[in-house]
Design a protein around this motif. Sequence first.
Motif, short mmCIF file in Angstrom:
data_model
loop_
_atom_site.label_atom_id
_atom_site.label_comp_id
_atom_site.label_asym_id
_atom_site.label_seq_id
_atom_site.Cartn_x
_atom_site.Cartn_y
_atom_site.Cartn_z
N MET A 1 0.83 -1.20 0.00
CA MET A 1 0.00 0.00 0.00
C MET A 1 0.87 1.26 0.00
SD MET A 1 -3.13 -1.03 -0.16
CE MET A 1 -2.54 -2.39 -1.14
N TRP A 2 1.95 1.24 0.77
CA TRP A 2 2.87 2.39 0.81
C TRP A 2 3.56 2.58 -0.54
CZ3 TRP A 2 3.60 6.47 3.86
CH2 TRP A 2 2.97 6.45 5.10
N LEU A 3 3.95 1.52 -1.20
CA LEU A 3 4.57 1.65 -2.52
C LEU A 3 3.59 2.28 -3.51
CD1 LEU A 3 6.54 -1.71 -2.77
CD2 LEU A 3 7.50 0.61 -2.58
N ILE A 4 2.34 1.88 -3.43
CA ILE A 4 1.31 2.48 -4.29
C ILE A 4 1.18 3.97 -3.96
CG2 ILE A 4 -1.17 2.53 -4.82
CD1 ILE A 4 -1.10 -0.57 -4.38
N LEU A 5 1.14 4.30 -2.68
CA LEU A 5 1.03 5.71 -2.29
C LEU A 5 2.22 6.52 -2.78
CD1 LEU A 5 -0.42 7.96 -0.72
CD2 LEU A 5 0.82 7.21 1.32
N LEU A 6 3.40 5.95 -2.68
CA LEU A 6 4.61 6.67 -3.08
C LEU A 6 4.72 6.87 -4.59
CD1 LEU A 6 7.17 4.97 -0.69
CD2 LEU A 6 6.50 7.39 -0.64
N PHE A 7 4.34 5.85 -5.37
CA PHE A 7 4.69 5.88 -6.79
C PHE A 7 3.54 5.87 -7.78
CE2 PHE A 7 8.34 3.96 -4.53
CZ PHE A 7 9.24 5.00 -4.75
N ALA A 8 2.36 5.51 -7.36
CA ALA A 8 1.22 5.47 -8.29
C ALA A 8 0.66 6.88 -8.49
CB ALA A 8 0.13 4.54 -7.77
N PRO A 9 -0.06 7.09 -9.58
CA PRO A 9 -0.72 8.39 -9.75
C PRO A 9 -1.70 8.63 -8.61
CG PRO A 9 -0.93 7.03 -11.73
CD PRO A 9 -0.34 6.17 -10.66
N ARG A 10 -1.88 9.86 -8.26
CA ARG A 10 -2.79 10.20 -7.17
C ARG A 10 -4.18 10.52 -7.70
NH1 ARG A 10 1.23 12.61 -3.60
NH2 ARG A 10 2.48 10.83 -2.98
N GLY B 1 -0.26 8.98 6.16
CA GLY B 1 0.48 9.10 4.90
C GLY B 1 -0.41 9.52 3.75
N ILE B 2 -1.61 8.97 3.68
CA ILE B 2 -2.55 9.36 2.62
C ILE B 2 -2.92 10.83 2.77
CG2 ILE B 2 -4.89 9.02 1.70
CD1 ILE B 2 -4.51 6.01 2.42
N TRP B 3 -3.18 11.25 4.00
CA TRP B 3 -3.53 12.66 4.23
C TRP B 3 -2.36 13.56 3.82
CZ3 TRP B 3 -1.33 16.49 7.17
CH2 TRP B 3 -2.02 17.70 7.15
N VAL B 4 -1.15 13.21 4.24
CA VAL B 4 0.03 14.00 3.90
C VAL B 4 0.17 14.09 2.38
CG1 VAL B 4 2.57 14.01 3.91
CG2 VAL B 4 1.31 13.65 6.05
N ALA B 5 0.08 12.97 1.69
CA ALA B 5 0.25 12.96 0.23
C ALA B 5 -0.80 13.82 -0.46
CB ALA B 5 0.20 11.52 -0.28
N ARG B 6 -2.05 13.67 -0.07
CA ARG B 6 -3.12 14.45 -0.71
C ARG B 6 -2.96 15.93 -0.40
NH1 ARG B 6 -8.71 12.80 0.58
NH2 ARG B 6 -9.19 13.98 -1.26
N ASN B 7 -2.62 16.24 0.85
CA ASN B 7 -2.45 17.63 1.24
C ASN B 7 -1.24 18.24 0.55
OD1 ASN B 7 -1.59 19.84 3.45
ND2 ASN B 7 -3.81 19.50 3.45
N LEU C 1 7.10 10.99 3.43
CA LEU C 1 6.23 9.82 3.50
C LEU C 1 6.98 8.60 4.04
CD1 LEU C 1 4.19 10.31 0.23
CD2 LEU C 1 3.34 10.48 2.59
N LEU C 2 8.25 8.46 3.70
CA LEU C 2 9.03 7.36 4.26
C LEU C 2 9.21 7.52 5.77
CD1 LEU C 2 11.67 6.85 1.43
CD2 LEU C 2 9.77 5.33 2.04
#
Length: 152
Positions: A17-26, A99-105, A120-121
């Motif tokens: 899930m973290w790899l998807i969050l880090l590298f997949a399109p948002r 992590g999801i909140w941080v990435a989206r924000n 994120l790491l």
Amino acid sequence: MNWDLIFTVTNIYAMVMWLILLFAPRKPPFITGLFYGGVGLLAASYAGIMIPLMAGLIDSGAGAAMDFSSLAGVQQTLSSPGGATIGWIHYLAFDLFVGIWVARNADKYGFARWIQVPILLFTFILGPIGLVLYLMLRFTRHNKVADAVIPE
């Protein structure tokens, strides 16, 4: 209960899930999948194990009932295979949520991915430290403290 297997499966799942969050399109399908398929499934796993553990239906391996009313009780609970496993799943679910909140924000405020990835790491590995790092970074895009620290 095979605590090693549960630990390994949830740990690998969270890493994916973290790899998807880090590298997949948002894009919305990815974020929705991470939220429900990642955080939701980890939280459901936690609940599905924690409720029977607290009810005494399964054994944590602690040799005593789970006790969260004292430091000694928490130490004993978390030092058992079941306690350590549920504690870890708890961390995995909440850290992924943050992590999801941080990435989206961070996307919302225009922070590049190369800046987001280390934060994120840190969030994945050291939870609150990653969040604090992001809040400090976010402060650089605001001129008022309240705007920088209140989640949007």
